[in-house]
Design a protein around this motif. Structure first.
Motif, short mmCIF file in Angstrom:
data_model
loop_
_atom_site.label_atom_id
_atom_site.label_comp_id
_atom_site.label_asym_id
_atom_site.label_seq_id
_atom_site.Cartn_x
_atom_site.Cartn_y
_atom_site.Cartn_z
N HIS A 1 42.78 21.67 -7.88
CA HIS A 1 42.84 22.25 -9.22
C HIS A 1 42.73 21.14 -10.26
O HIS A 1 42.74 19.95 -9.93
N TYR A 2 42.63 21.54 -11.52
CA TYR A 2 42.33 20.60 -12.60
C TYR A 2 43.54 20.18 -13.42
O TYR A 2 43.45 19.24 -14.21
N ILE A 3 44.65 20.86 -13.27
CA ILE A 3 45.84 20.56 -14.06
C ILE A 3 47.07 20.98 -13.27
O ILE A 3 47.00 21.90 -12.43
N CYS A 4 48.18 20.31 -13.50
CA CYS A 4 49.46 20.70 -12.90
C CYS A 4 50.17 21.65 -13.86
O CYS A 4 50.34 21.34 -15.04
N THR A 5 50.57 22.81 -13.35
CA THR A 5 51.27 23.81 -14.15
C THR A 5 52.63 24.08 -13.52
O THR A 5 52.72 24.76 -12.50
N SER A 6 53.69 23.52 -14.09
CA SER A 6 55.03 23.62 -13.51
C SER A 6 55.89 24.53 -14.39
O SER A 6 56.07 24.26 -15.58
N VAL A 7 56.43 25.59 -13.80
CA VAL A 7 57.17 26.61 -14.56
C VAL A 7 58.65 26.63 -14.16
O VAL A 7 58.97 26.71 -12.98
N ASN A 8 59.52 26.53 -15.15
CA ASN A 8 60.97 26.69 -15.01
C ASN A 8 61.59 25.68 -14.03
O ASN A 8 61.87 24.56 -14.40
N ASP A 9 61.83 26.06 -12.78
CA ASP A 9 62.47 25.14 -11.84
C ASP A 9 61.47 24.19 -11.19
O ASP A 9 61.87 23.28 -10.47
N ALA A 10 60.17 24.37 -11.44
CA ALA A 10 59.16 23.42 -10.97
C ALA A 10 59.06 22.30 -11.99
O ALA A 10 59.03 22.55 -13.20
N VAL A 11 59.00 21.04 -11.52
CA VAL A 11 59.02 19.92 -12.46
C VAL A 11 57.81 19.01 -12.35
O VAL A 11 57.36 18.46 -13.35
N LEU A 12 57.28 18.84 -11.14
CA LEU A 12 56.15 17.94 -10.93
C LEU A 12 55.14 18.57 -9.99
O LEU A 12 55.50 19.36 -9.10
N HIS A 13 53.86 18.23 -10.19
CA HIS A 13 52.77 18.57 -9.27
C HIS A 13 52.62 20.08 -9.09
O HIS A 13 52.23 20.54 -8.01
N GLY A 14 52.94 20.84 -10.13
CA GLY A 14 52.88 22.29 -10.01
C GLY A 14 51.47 22.80 -9.74
O GLY A 14 50.58 22.68 -10.58
#
Length: 256
Positions: free
Chosen positions: A71-84
């Motif tokens: 994928h082209y971007i990391c998308t981290s939501v709420n409890d996700a912090v890195l490398h989403g």
């Protein structure tokens, strides 16, 4: 490996940084309630290709991920912090979203991350997390310049995060950039002043304080990439790429 830019190459680094900052701000403006993370990834792809740049993520396959990232971007939501890893999820009101983007343009990489709240609900805990990472990032940049040592930056970042009441994870932190995304030196988000590698002009660094509300323990998601807080608490992440110059530190990914 540690690379140094010749002063004549700095304009190229500035162009890459401006591109990354512009894409992130555009994506932030589009990240409304109901928007899918896969849409955000597609928008990032379109803007990267339109600019004639290259993604640092699509083919990225380090030892800590189940690569390639794809994928082209990391998308981290709420409890996700890195490398989403982007997936089929529609943003909800009050979500805390972190976007992390690295691209190469003209042979130079820039890397930046922003965290923000989606919609109208503004959870106080989320606001505090974002504020702490942004203040820590500012402190780390202020400590950077010719002759400073990596420990000075780490200490400045960690002092802000610790004073705000957060524990600091040292598994992942800032890093050098150049012709590739991840280079030496490693920049921990906590450290001792006066220690470590000494900075000199031409060095590009990505500083990235990140925290979790009530833990410093990470767990890896089933996707093999996304790192989440072990307790399910909320998280935040802020990052800039800076250039060490004769006059100090220049923020290449400064938001307009």
């Amino acid at each position: 490996m540690i690379e140094f830019l010749d002063p004549t190459e700095l304009p190229r680094a500035r162009a890459t940084g401006a591109l990354v900052a512009g894409i992130l701000q555009t994506l932030k403006g589009r990240s409304a309630v109901g928007v899918n993370l896969l849409e955000i990834d597609r928008w990032a792809q379109e803007m990267i290709i339109e600019a004639g740049a290259e993604s640092c993520y699509v083919d990225y396959a380090p030892s800590f991920g189940r690569g390639p990232f794809g994928h082209y971007i990391c998308t981290s939501v709420n409890d996700a912090v890195l490398h989403g890893l982007p997936f089929d999820y529609a943003l909800a009101d009050g979500d805390l979203l972190s976007l992390d983007l690295a691209v190469s343009l003209g042979g130079v990489v820039a890397d930046s991350a922003i965290s923000f709240i989606v919609g109208d609900t503004r959870p106080a805990e989320s606001l505090a997390l974002i504020d702490a990472t942004e203040r820590a990032l500012t402190a780390g940049i202020a400590a950077a310049g010719p002759g400073a040592r990596i420990g000075d930056l780490s200490h400045a970042i960690g002092s802000v995060l610790s004073a705000a009441g957060y524990t600091v994870n040292t598994e992942f932190g800032g890093h050098g950039v150049g012709s590739t995304m991840h280079q030496d030196p490693h920049i921990s988000n906590i450290g001792r002043p006066g220690r470590g590698y000494q900075l000199r002009p031409g060095l590009l660094l990505a500083l990235e304080p990140w925290i979790m509300a009530d833990t410093d323990k990470l767990v890896t998601d089933a996707d093999g990439w996304t790192l989440r807080s072990a307790t399910g608490c909320r998280t935040a992440h802020s990052e800039h790429t800076i250039a060490i110059t004769e006059d100090g530190a220049e923020i290449l990914t400064r938001h307009a």
